[in-house]
Design an enzyme around this catalytic site. Sequence first.
Site, PDB file in Angstrom:
ATOM      1  N   GLY A 166      35.311  31.271  49.061  1.00 44.31           N
ATOM      2  CA  GLY A 166      33.839  31.268  48.650  1.00 44.31           C
ATOM      3  C   GLY A 166      33.131  30.486  50.104  1.00 44.31           C
TER       4      GLY A 166
ATOM      5  N   ARG B 289      32.509  21.698  63.023  1.00 41.05           N
ATOM      6  CA  ARG B 289      31.765  20.877  64.616  1.00 41.05           C
ATOM      7  C   ARG B 289      32.810  20.029  64.327  1.00 41.05           C
ATOM      8  NH1 ARG B 289      27.852  17.024  64.777  1.00 41.05           N
ATOM      9  NH2 ARG B 289      26.174  17.592  66.604  1.00 41.05           N
TER      10      ARG B 289
ATOM     11  N   VAL C  16      36.321  20.323  65.047  1.00 42.92           N
ATOM     12  CA  VAL C  16      36.508  20.766  66.839  1.00 42.92           C
ATOM     13  C   VAL C  16      36.203  18.881  67.516  1.00 42.92           C
ATOM     14  CG1 VAL C  16      35.368  22.000  68.982  1.00 42.92           C
ATOM     15  CG2 VAL C  16      35.957  23.205  66.477  1.00 42.92           C
TER      16      VAL C  16
ATOM     17  N   ARG D 199      39.746  36.979  51.569  1.00 46.69           N
ATOM     18  CA  ARG D 199      40.589  36.611  50.725  1.00 46.69           C
ATOM     19  C   ARG D 199      41.571  37.658  51.487  1.00 46.69           C
ATOM     20  NH1 ARG D 199      35.884  35.623  47.298  1.00 46.69           N
ATOM     21  NH2 ARG D 199      36.274  33.263  46.550  1.00 46.69           N
TER      22      ARG D 199
ATOM     23  N   ASP E 130      40.209  25.207  45.666  1.00 51.23           N
ATOM     24  CA  ASP E 130      41.412  24.860  45.511  1.00 51.23           C
ATOM     25  C   ASP E 130      42.598  26.063  45.329  1.00 51.23           C
ATOM     26  OD1 ASP E 130      39.080  26.746  43.639  1.00 51.23           O
ATOM     27  OD2 ASP E 130      41.280  26.702  42.469  1.00 51.23           O
TER      28      ASP E 130
ATOM     29  N   THR F 245      32.898  24.014  48.466  1.00 48.91           N
ATOM     30  CA  THR F 245      32.555  24.996  47.771  1.00 48.91           C
ATOM     31  C   THR F 245      31.212  24.338  47.106  1.00 48.91           C
ATOM     32  OG1 THR F 245      32.829  25.926  45.441  1.00 48.91           O
ATOM     33  CG2 THR F 245      34.231  23.768  45.802  1.00 48.91           C
TER      34      THR F 245
ATOM     35  N   ASP G 153      30.504  24.537  43.648  1.00 50.91           N
ATOM     36  CA  ASP G 153      30.405  25.164  42.400  1.00 50.91           C
ATOM     37  C   ASP G 153      31.098  23.155  42.060  1.00 50.91           C
ATOM     38  OD1 ASP G 153      30.248  27.566  42.413  1.00 50.91           O
ATOM     39  OD2 ASP G 153      32.115  28.070  42.851  1.00 50.91           O
TER      40      ASP G 153
ATOM     41  N   ASP H  64      33.935  21.603  41.755  1.00 54.17           N
ATOM     42  CA  ASP H  64      34.389  21.548  40.864  1.00 54.17           C
ATOM     43  C   ASP H  64      35.908  21.774  41.249  1.00 54.17           C
ATOM     44  OD1 ASP H  64      35.521  24.252  42.309  1.00 54.17           O
ATOM     45  OD2 ASP H  64      34.955  25.408  40.421  1.00 54.17           O
TER      46      ASP H  64
ATOM     47  N   ARG I  49      30.272  29.571  38.561  1.00 53.54           N
ATOM     48  CA  ARG I  49      31.105  30.179  38.488  1.00 53.54           C
ATOM     49  C   ARG I  49      31.929  29.480  36.973  1.00 53.54           C
ATOM     50  NH1 ARG I  49      36.604  30.471  42.646  1.00 53.54           N
ATOM     51  NH2 ARG I  49      35.301  28.476  43.202  1.00 53.54           N
TER      52      ARG I  49
ATOM     53  N   GLU J   2      14.052  23.286  29.413  1.00 52.61           N
ATOM     54  CA  GLU J   2      14.141  22.742  28.481  1.00 52.61           C
ATOM     55  C   GLU J   2      15.146  22.588  27.497  1.00 52.61           C
ATOM     56  OE1 GLU J   2      11.026  24.014  29.181  1.00 52.61           O
ATOM     57  OE2 GLU J   2       9.763  22.004  28.579  1.00 52.61           O
TER      58      GLU J   2
ATOM     59  N   GLU K  58      26.402  30.894  35.367  1.00 53.35           N
ATOM     60  CA  GLU K  58      26.599  32.086  35.020  1.00 53.35           C
ATOM     61  C   GLU K  58      28.453  32.118  34.170  1.00 53.35           C
ATOM     62  OE1 GLU K  58      27.973  33.490  38.718  1.00 53.35           O
ATOM     63  OE2 GLU K  58      29.546  32.102  39.814  1.00 53.35           O
TER      64      GLU K  58
HETATM   65  P1  ADP Z   1      38.903  29.343  46.594  1.00 54.29           P
HETATM   66  O1  ADP Z   1      39.294  28.563  47.862  1.00 54.29           O
HETATM   67  O2  ADP Z   1      37.465  29.106  46.998  1.00 54.29           O
HETATM   68  O3  ADP Z   1      38.752  28.728  45.607  1.00 54.29           O
HETATM   69  P2  ADP Z   1      39.994  31.998  46.895  1.00 54.29           P
HETATM   70  O4  ADP Z   1      41.257  31.116  45.632  1.00 54.29           O
HETATM   71  O5  ADP Z   1      39.784  32.889  46.761  1.00 54.29           O
HETATM   72  O6  ADP Z   1      39.377  31.169  47.246  1.00 54.29           O
HETATM   73  O7  ADP Z   1      41.557  31.189  47.270  1.00 54.29           O
HETATM   74  C1  ADP Z   1      41.305  31.462  49.246  1.00 54.29           C
HETATM   75  C2  ADP Z   1      42.870  32.194  49.593  1.00 54.29           C
HETATM   76  O8  ADP Z   1      43.576  31.202  49.621  1.00 54.29           O
HETATM   77  C3  ADP Z   1      43.726  33.361  48.921  1.00 54.29           C
HETATM   78  O9  ADP Z   1      43.075  34.621  48.930  1.00 54.29           O
HETATM   79  C4  ADP Z   1      44.689  33.298  49.482  1.00 54.29           C
HETATM   80  O10 ADP Z   1      45.083  34.018  50.374  1.00 54.29           O
HETATM   81  C5  ADP Z   1      45.075  32.047  49.488  1.00 54.29           C
HETATM   82  N1  ADP Z   1      45.323  31.391  48.194  1.00 54.29           N
HETATM   83  C6  ADP Z   1      44.955  31.512  46.815  1.00 54.29           C
HETATM   84  N2  ADP Z   1      46.053  30.981  45.697  1.00 54.29           N
HETATM   85  C7  ADP Z   1      46.796  31.193  47.094  1.00 54.29           C
HETATM   86  C8  ADP Z   1      47.907  31.308  46.561  1.00 54.29           C
HETATM   87  N3  ADP Z   1      49.097  30.437  44.330  1.00 54.29           N
HETATM   88  N4  ADP Z   1      49.379  31.146  46.929  1.00 54.29           N
HETATM   89  C9  ADP Z   1      49.119  31.490  47.961  1.00 54.29           C
HETATM   90  N5  ADP Z   1      47.845  31.861  48.523  1.00 54.29           N
HETATM   91  C10 ADP Z   1      46.452  31.506  48.063  1.00 54.29           C
END
Ligand code: ADP
Length: 333
Positions: free
Chosen positions: A21, A31, A34, A82, A113, A136, A138, A140, A182, A198, A233
């Site tokens: 995300g 930035r 780099v 993703r 994560d 993120t 979130d 979290d 999330r 409230e 949410e």
């Molecule tokens: P976020 O990093 O925001 O939690 P995702 O859970 O969608 O988002 O993970 C982002 C990308 O990281 C996934 O599309 C995938 O390419 C890779 N990824 C996530 N979990 C795994 C996993 N268990 N093994 C290999 N690649 C992973």
Amino acid sequence: MNSKKGTHKKVTKIGVLTSGGDSPGMNACIRAVVRTSRYYGMDVFGIVRGYQGMLDSDINEMDSRSVANIIQRGGTILKTARCLEFYEPQGRKKAYENLKKKGIDGLVIIGGDGSFRGAQLFSNEYDIPCIGIPGTIDKDIAGTDFTIGFDTAVNTAIESIDKIRDTADAHDRLFIIEVMGRDAGYIALHSGIATGAEHILIPERKTDMEALVASLEEKEKRKKLVNLVVVAEGDEFGGGNEVAKTIKSRLPNLDVRVAILGHIQRGGSPTCLDRLIASRMGYSAVECLMEGKHNVMVGIMNNRMHYTPLNNAVKAKQKVSEEWMKIVKILAS
Ligand code: ADP
């Protein structure tokens, strides 16, 4: 060169990517990565659309000018995606081969994560050290007090909720406002307290709907008709519309409206705090690679840089303190 994990050599070419995300402040972080890399004389490559760009070899060399004029911009100039293929060993092998072709020997992954799980697997299989940076909205992730984007998201939420309060006040309405997060309730909790809601409904706490209805009834009796309920949410009731349905069925006299803030919370110019933490974390990630650290997430705890092994940088439901919930109750009376 041995492709298996082994002793890490000095890193000379860094690849940076944003994955999962998006969140405001990612550009400020790119930035920092780099410019710090270039400052220390290392080559740096931007990988486009997260792990997908590693598979497609969409990898471009960057310099200090490539990141000019982006510190204030939301989104990510590197794009994010993703990537299902990265879950498979074959996909990760292809990604490794593409990195090697460019000579990339260290990675900085800005994401959540899921992205860290991918990085952990990858660095277990291949000799490329990975440094994670928590990006993120979130908030979290374990091992850090801040994640890039949370502060901006919460400030966007309060700006919107303040506006909703104006119209709620004009019409004596009850507004149910759904915010993102999330399965975490931090955006709801922080924005709810900051806007004088409230009630705040979050996944970390069970909601006593009977008590909530009774409290709104009591407020109606004493003519406190403008009420804001902020709902995460991921709340157990299934979000703002579901909460509104339940309240309407119990209190048909109340004028109830729902506002779902949605993706505006992900965009916009990052706040000062997000730019600062993004800059500090980006700088620190490059230093980690230079010092031979590998497979850690860079975080900030108690205003100091804090390093967590990637396999511990997991989704974490931090505890919501009793005191915070008490503050919500007392201040909404
Ligand atoms: P976020 O990093 O925001 O939690 P995702 O859970 O969608 O988002 O993970 C982002 C990308 O990281 C996934 O599309 C995938 O390419 C890779 N990824 C996530 N979990 C795994 C996993 N268990 N093994 C290999 N690649 C992973």
